[in-house]
Design a protein around this motif. Structure first.
Motif, PDB file in Angstrom:
ATOM      1  N   HIS A 169      -9.411   1.682   5.221  1.00 53.02           N
ATOM      2  CA  HIS A 169      -8.484   0.520   5.417  1.00 53.02           C
ATOM      3  C   HIS A 169      -7.594   0.809   6.756  1.00 53.02           C
ATOM      4  CE1 HIS A 169     -10.035  -0.224   1.410  1.00 53.02           C
ATOM      5  NE2 HIS A 169     -10.081  -1.575   2.102  1.00 53.02           N
ATOM      6  N   SER A 219      -3.253  -5.834   0.553  1.00 54.71           N
ATOM      7  CA  SER A 219      -3.895  -4.824   0.126  1.00 54.71           C
ATOM      8  C   SER A 219      -5.489  -4.953  -0.119  1.00 54.71           C
ATOM      9  CB  SER A 219      -3.342  -4.138  -1.241  1.00 54.71           C
ATOM     10  OG  SER A 219      -1.855  -3.816  -0.670  1.00 54.71           O
ATOM     11  N   ASP A 224       0.959  -1.330  -0.019  1.00 57.53           N
ATOM     12  CA  ASP A 224       0.069   0.050   0.001  1.00 57.53           C
ATOM     13  C   ASP A 224       0.751   1.151   0.095  1.00 57.53           C
ATOM     14  OD1 ASP A 224       1.004  -0.222   2.482  1.00 57.53           O
ATOM     15  OD2 ASP A 224      -0.751   0.588   3.420  1.00 57.53           O
ATOM     16  N   ASP A 267      -5.173   5.868   4.548  1.00 57.67           N
ATOM     17  CA  ASP A 267      -6.322   5.293   3.979  1.00 57.67           C
ATOM     18  C   ASP A 267      -7.442   5.100   5.022  1.00 57.67           C
ATOM     19  OD1 ASP A 267      -8.248   3.759   2.561  1.00 57.67           O
ATOM     20  OD2 ASP A 267      -6.668   2.085   2.001  1.00 57.67           O
TER      21      ASP A 267
END
Length: 336
Positions: A175, A152, A133, A172
């Motif tokens: 996530h 990912s 990522d 992110d």
């Protein structure tokens, strides 16, 4: 239960476990508490095989498997063939347990076993791991991280740490990035922080450089303790201690040694890992309750040992890769 994991369980129960099967089984059990429970149930049922004696035809087992769908019927045929050639009755129980577990997990639904990636820095080494990522992880000496190959694509970007690592996490919000280390779980969305969790040390710590992280304990659970830049949270003996640090949490990634009221036992462990040497402490070494505050900017082992001599009156002698220590100042709990 996936066939690959079931095979790993059989290998462990029958004493034929390999390094690869051991790692796969341990990772699977750490992934979910229900997995560990299934393994314990398998162990309990396996222990019952020792009580099986002189069985010509265990109709209860065969009927149990006959009730399952096609894959189970294949196992029935296999069991009959095995029994015909005189294999121990305990194998019947093993296959029966497999059928029960597979049935309970969704009519023999075959999910692909998740693959794990392992990165490790040996003693005296430091490595940089670039994650899928874009996040970066610096692993300190004698440290290891594990993460799923599908990292990912998971809902949470999770890694398991044993040792010390500095994280620079890509943002992110959908996530969260989760670090599992000893009894602590650290959750972030995009920040930089350090986690120290060596298995041979009593305390685990999280230090934040930038952003904000939340830390929870597996034993306590409940709400996360939030940390901001320069916050350090230490967990040991079931208790949390929060302090403020001025030194950068990532100093060691540039070769620095940073000690802030650090117990000498931990100092010696750090020196041992960084310089890949063994520390041999003499019985006459006096440093109980002593703590060290010092910073060594990419210094040699000789320079570090000279400082210990000046600051703590600790004498040292190196023979090969072993450092012998003796002497030392006497510190009281009131003058740490």
């Amino acid at each position: 239960m996936e066939d690959k994991i079931w095979n790993c369980i059989i290998k462990r129960l029958t004493g034929s476990e390999t390094e690869a099967s051991e790692q796969a089984l341990n990772s699977w059990m750490e992934e979910d508490a229900s997995h560990a429970q299934q393994y314990r149930e398998a162990c309990s049922l396996w222990s019952l095989t020792g009580e099986v004696r002189h069985i010509q035809s265990d109709t209860r087992v065969l009927e149990l498997i006959k009730d399952r769908k096609a894959p189970a019927s294949e196992k029935v045929a296999g069991i009959r063939a095995i029994w015909k050639y005189g294999i121990a009755a305990s194998l019947i129980v093993l296959f029966s347990v497999a059928a029960i577990f597979q049935y309970r997990n969704g009519n023999f639904k075959q999910d692909q076993v998740k693959e794990w990636v392992v990165k490790k820095a040996g003693p005296g080494k430091m490595i940089l791991v670039e994650m899928p990522d874009g996040s970066k992880i610096w692993l300190n000496a004698d440290s290891e991280i594990r993460f799923l190959k599908s990292f990912s694509q998971e809902k949470t970007r999770s890694v398991i740490l044993n040792g010390e690592a500095y994280f620079d996490v890509s943002h992110d919000a959908a996530h969260p990035f989760v670090v599992k280390s000893a009894e602590l779980t650290t959750t972030v969305y995009g920040t930089s922080f350090n986690v120290r969790a060596y298995s041979n040390e009593e305390e685990t710590s999280v230090t934040v450089n930038s952003g904000k992280v939340g830390v929870t304990s597996g034993k306590e659970g409940g709400n996360a303790r939030m940390l901001l830049p320069q916050d350090k949270l230490t967990y040991g003996d079931g208790k949390f201690t929060k302090t403020t640090v001025l030194a950068e949490a990532d100093g060691w990634t540039r070769g620095d040694l940073v000690f802030d009221q650090t117990p000498l036992d931990e100092v010696f462990e750090t020196i041992s890992r960084k310089y890949n040497v063994k520390i041999a402490e003499a019985k006459t070494l006096r440093y109980q309750d002593c703590r060290l505050t010092a910073r060594f900017r990419n210094q040699s082992l000789v320079a570090v040992l000279k400082t210990l001599k000046l600051a703590m009156n600790i004498n040292s002698k190196q023979t090969g890769t072993t450092i012998y220590l003796e002497g030392g100042a006497v510190c009281s709990s009131n003058t740490k």
